[in-house]
Design a protein around this motif. Structure first.
Motif, PDB file in Angstrom:
ATOM      1  N   SER A  49       0.830  -1.206   0.000  1.00 22.05           N
ATOM      2  CA  SER A  49       0.000   0.000   0.000  1.00 22.05           C
ATOM      3  C   SER A  49       0.864   1.255   0.000  1.00 22.05           C
ATOM      4  N   ALA A  50       1.927   1.242   0.802  1.00 21.31           N
ATOM      5  CA  ALA A  50       2.828   2.395   0.848  1.00 21.31           C
ATOM      6  C   ALA A  50       3.561   2.564  -0.476  1.00 21.31           C
ATOM      7  N   ARG A  51       3.977   1.453  -1.091  1.00 18.07           N
ATOM      8  CA  ARG A  51       4.655   1.551  -2.387  1.00 18.07           C
ATOM      9  C   ARG A  51       3.718   2.104  -3.447  1.00 18.07           C
ATOM     10  N   GLY A  52       2.467   1.634  -3.440  1.00 20.90           N
ATOM     11  CA  GLY A  52       1.505   2.144  -4.411  1.00 20.90           C
ATOM     12  C   GLY A  52       1.267   3.634  -4.234  1.00 20.90           C
ATOM     13  N   ALA A  53       1.156   4.074  -2.980  1.00 19.24           N
ATOM     14  CA  ALA A  53       0.972   5.501  -2.720  1.00 19.24           C
ATOM     15  C   ALA A  53       2.202   6.294  -3.162  1.00 19.24           C
ATOM     16  N   ALA A  54       3.391   5.728  -2.945  1.00 14.40           N
ATOM     17  CA  ALA A  54       4.620   6.419  -3.357  1.00 14.40           C
ATOM     18  C   ALA A  54       4.696   6.546  -4.873  1.00 14.40           C
ATOM     19  N   GLY A  83       1.168  19.235  -2.713  1.00 16.49           N
ATOM     20  CA  GLY A  83      -0.145  19.088  -2.095  1.00 16.49           C
ATOM     21  C   GLY A  83      -1.076  18.230  -2.927  1.00 16.49           C
ATOM     22  N   GLY A  84      -1.112  18.453  -4.248  1.00 20.91           N
ATOM     23  CA  GLY A  84      -1.962  17.634  -5.111  1.00 20.91           C
ATOM     24  C   GLY A  84      -1.533  16.190  -5.125  1.00 20.91           C
ATOM     25  N   ALA A  85      -0.222  15.947  -5.238  1.00 22.48           N
ATOM     26  CA  ALA A  85       0.274  14.569  -5.221  1.00 22.48           C
ATOM     27  C   ALA A  85       0.014  13.911  -3.870  1.00 22.48           C
ATOM     28  N   GLY A  86       0.143  14.696  -2.790  1.00 23.18           N
ATOM     29  CA  GLY A  86      -0.135  14.144  -1.468  1.00 23.18           C
ATOM     30  C   GLY A  86      -1.586  13.746  -1.301  1.00 23.18           C
ATOM     31  N   ALA A  87      -2.516  14.536  -1.878  1.00 26.77           N
ATOM     32  CA  ALA A  87      -3.932  14.188  -1.798  1.00 26.77           C
ATOM     33  C   ALA A  87      -4.215  12.874  -2.514  1.00 26.77           C
ATOM     34  N   VAL A  88      -3.624  12.694  -3.712  1.00 24.94           N
ATOM     35  CA  VAL A  88      -3.823  11.442  -4.452  1.00 24.94           C
ATOM     36  C   VAL A  88      -3.224  10.271  -3.678  1.00 24.94           C
ATOM     37  N   ALA A 114     -10.434  16.078  -9.218  1.00 24.70           N
ATOM     38  CA  ALA A 114     -10.381  17.240  -8.328  1.00 24.70           C
ATOM     39  C   ALA A 114      -9.066  17.989  -8.484  1.00 24.70           C
ATOM     40  N   VAL A 115      -7.956  17.270  -8.591  1.00 30.43           N
ATOM     41  CA  VAL A 115      -6.653  17.918  -8.778  1.00 30.43           C
ATOM     42  C   VAL A 115      -6.587  18.600 -10.134  1.00 30.43           C
ATOM     43  N   ALA A 116      -7.134  17.935 -11.175  1.00 28.62           N
ATOM     44  CA  ALA A 116      -7.118  18.524 -12.516  1.00 28.62           C
ATOM     45  C   ALA A 116      -7.935  19.815 -12.570  1.00 28.62           C
ATOM     46  N   ILE A 117      -9.073  19.851 -11.862  1.00 24.46           N
ATOM     47  CA  ILE A 117      -9.887  21.070 -11.823  1.00 24.46           C
ATOM     48  C   ILE A 117      -9.182  22.159 -11.026  1.00 24.46           C
ATOM     49  N   ALA A 363     -16.141  15.845  -6.300  1.00 27.34           N
ATOM     50  CA  ALA A 363     -15.157  14.806  -6.610  1.00 27.34           C
ATOM     51  C   ALA A 363     -14.262  14.525  -5.412  1.00 27.34           C
ATOM     52  N   LEU A 364     -13.861  15.565  -4.693  1.00 29.66           N
ATOM     53  CA  LEU A 364     -13.009  15.375  -3.513  1.00 29.66           C
ATOM     54  C   LEU A 364     -13.735  14.583  -2.434  1.00 29.66           C
ATOM     55  N   VAL A 365     -15.004  14.910  -2.207  1.00 29.51           N
ATOM     56  CA  VAL A 365     -15.784  14.193  -1.192  1.00 29.51           C
ATOM     57  C   VAL A 365     -15.949  12.724  -1.581  1.00 29.51           C
ATOM     58  N   LEU A 366     -16.260  12.467  -2.859  1.00 25.11           N
ATOM     59  CA  LEU A 366     -16.485  11.088  -3.295  1.00 25.11           C
ATOM     60  C   LEU A 366     -15.196  10.278  -3.329  1.00 25.11           C
ATOM     61  N   ALA A 367     -14.045  10.956  -3.431  1.00 28.60           N
ATOM     62  CA  ALA A 367     -12.776  10.231  -3.415  1.00 28.60           C
ATOM     63  C   ALA A 367     -12.440   9.708  -2.024  1.00 28.60           C
ATOM     64  N   LEU A 368     -12.940  10.376  -0.992  1.00 27.81           N
ATOM     65  CA  LEU A 368     -12.669   9.961   0.387  1.00 27.81           C
ATOM     66  C   LEU A 368     -13.673   8.889   0.830  1.00 27.81           C
TER      67      LEU A 368
END
Length: 552
Positions: A49-54, A83-88, A114-117, A363-368
């Protein structure tokens, strides 16, 4: 000092930065190599999971740097990229490892959306030096980002095509080294990163030319507007019945038409002061804007019909979200036109900003993991089964197993422990399957009379059923099997008149498995002893016609 001149992180607002393509190409190459190293460990293990996030963090950060970084207010660009990469990456961690991404793919798409917008909004605020979003700036950055992405993907594909062709050319004359290089995973990731980000850097130095290409889409406005108007005027005469006959494709086609209409209409509207277009284009854009809400209403009816017939599924709940967004755009555009044709374009631009921020927030709400469409769907489907709304023989147990993630599998396990055999048995079969096609085979094999047993008709043992289903046999089937035997031969034919196939199963250690014959190693015919022997073998015959290969 030469290195400082290369970077030139100063406050010069000039867009010219000749070193940008090379810096971005190096950034892309480094990011690609890091991603390759992280993916070498596989998709399982405690740290997956950590590798995938990285991997996502590195990839998204590099892309955001390429698209949004400028020398003026450089710290802003770095902060936004991180910040955008951290959110993803955070959403990825909440979902689990890469294998779980596919079960929650829309959540990842939502956070990326959400990041693209947010990107063009950030770019506009950066240019202003404050929290402000001038429409022209947002409009220009949004179109530029889309065009840059499309051009970079196309260029990267061409780069790989050229290199593969050259490597294949060298293989023709026996030189394998180029082919070994271009097919190496490390080379592919590194080159892909360098080519894509380098292309973005090169094109950003020619942004004015790219933005000028957007206007060509306005030529399609009369065609799109007339087509949508004719379609909506035809519906009262044809009725909606033809749409319901194609329920699976109705909603995606309608949503695609709405999305295409939005793109073309906004190409006509342009930024502030750009709406001076030929009348045909303006009337085409107006027709598109008037058509959005009726199309969204038809999509609402389509999704509602599907849900009323077959209940909730995650894909249908996502369809509800997309249809709701389409309806919001339809209402916003209709409201802009309802206030009068004079000045309607500026009002549409105002609506665009509000709707963009709203869609990004949704989109941000639905991603969480706040709303779980898998859990909602699983509860809904089980409730329909328990209440008798759908009989057990028509219930889609496979949807719980494969379409609703972990909540669906938990619900399926509960159904597999049910007292009623009509629920317990199909649930257990779905639980034992590893992929949808295998479940279809299991259901077919388990169906009464699906397999003819010879020489004496008798039930097929459950373990042998599973082995046959796992092998994936199709069509009509007959089984040569006797009670207590440790061997069974399955004969199948895919269609009437098609040749038959025969497969041998043996029972060993309580498990039925197929027997695969492997080629045996032999000595060189030039040195080995050669002899001719008579060999006795068994083979299945169907009405005197041999089926399959002989058995030892």
């Amino acid at each position: 000092m030469p290195f400082k001149r290369l970077l030139r992180f100063d406050t010069d607002a000039s867009p010219d930065w000749p070193q940008r393509p090379w810096l971005l190409a190096a950034t892309g190459a480094g990011a690609g190599l890091l991603i390759h190293l992280l993916t070498q460990a596989g998709t399982t293990g405690p740290a997956v999971s950590a590798r995938g996030a990285a991997v996502l963090f590195i990839g998204i950060a590099a892309l955001l740097i390429a698209f949004t970084f400028e020398r003026p207010r450089a710290a802003w660009g770095v902060a936004f990229a991180l910040g955008g990469a951290g959110a993803v990456a955070l959403v990825s961690l909440l979902l689990g490892g890469p294998l779980a991404w596919w079960e929650e793919l829309w959540r990842l798409i939502c956070i990326l959306l959400a990041v693209a917008i947010a990107a063009p909004l950030f770019q506009a605020a950066r240019d202003e030096g404050r929290l402000g979003f001038p429409y022209r700036s947002v409009h220009d950055h949004a179109w530029t980002n889309v065009l840059l992405a499309a051009a970079a993907v196309s260029f990267t594909g061409v780069v790989f095509l050229v290199l593969f062709l050259l490597a294949a050319l060298f293989r023709l004359i026996g030189i394998e080294a180029p082919w070994a290089v271009v097919t190496a995973p490390a080379f592919g990731w590194t080159l892909g990163g360098a080519a894509s980000l380098g292309a973005v850097g090169w094109l950003r130095e020619r942004v004015g030319v790219m933005r000028g290409t957007v206007g060509i889409l306005a030529l399609l406005a009369p065609v799109m507007g007339a087509g949508l108007a004719i379609f909506l005027l035809s519906v009262p005469f044809t009725g909606l019945a033809p749409l319901w006959e194609a329920t699976r494709s109705t909603t995606p086609i309608l949503l695609a038409c709405i999305a295409g209409g939005l793109v073309i209409a906004n190409a006509v509207i342009g930024a502030d002061g750009d709406e001076a277009r030929p009348p045909a284009m303006l009337w085409g854009a107006i027709a598109i804007c008037l058509s959005l809400l009726p199309l969204a209403a038809i999509a609402v009816a389509s999704v509602a019909a599907r849900i009323s017939q077959y209940g909730l599924l995650p894909e249908r709940l996502w369809a509800v979200v997309f249809v709701g967004i389409a309806a919001a755009y339809g209402i916003g555009y209709l409201g802009a036109l309802a206030r009068g044709r004079r000045g309607w374009a500026p009002r549409v631009r105002e609506a665009n900003l509000v709707l963009a921020v709203g869609v990004g927030a949704v989109a941000l709400v639905l991603a969480l993991p706040i709303v779980d469409f898998n859990a909602i769907s699983a509860r809904s489907q089980v409730a329909r089964l328990r209440s008798g709304g759908v009989p057990a023989d028509r219930f889609d147990f496979g949807a719980l197993r494969f379409a609703m993630g972990a909540p669906g599998r938990v619900a399926l396990a509960q159904l597999a422990a049910d007292a009623a055999p009509t629920i317990r048995e199909p649930a257990a079969r779905a639980q034992a399957s590893r992929w949808p096609q295998q479940l279809e085979s299991i259901e077919r094999v388990a169906a009464a009379g699906a397999i003819r047993v010879v020489p004496v008709a008798l039930p097929v043992p459950g373990a042998l059923q599973s082995a046959i289903a796992d092998f994936g046999m199709t069509g009509t089937m007959a089984l040569i099997y006797s009670p207590g035997a440790t061997e069974a031969i399955l004969v199948s034919s895919g269609c009437e008149g098609c040749p038959s196939n025969a497969v041998r199963f043996i029972l060993a250690d309580g498990e039925w498995t197929t027997v695969q014959r492997d080629a045996q190693p032999t000595a060189s015919p030039a040195r080995a002893r050669i002899e001719l022997r008579r060999v006795e073998r068994r083979q299945v015959f169907v009405d005197g016609v041999p089926a399959g290969e002989p058995f030892e």
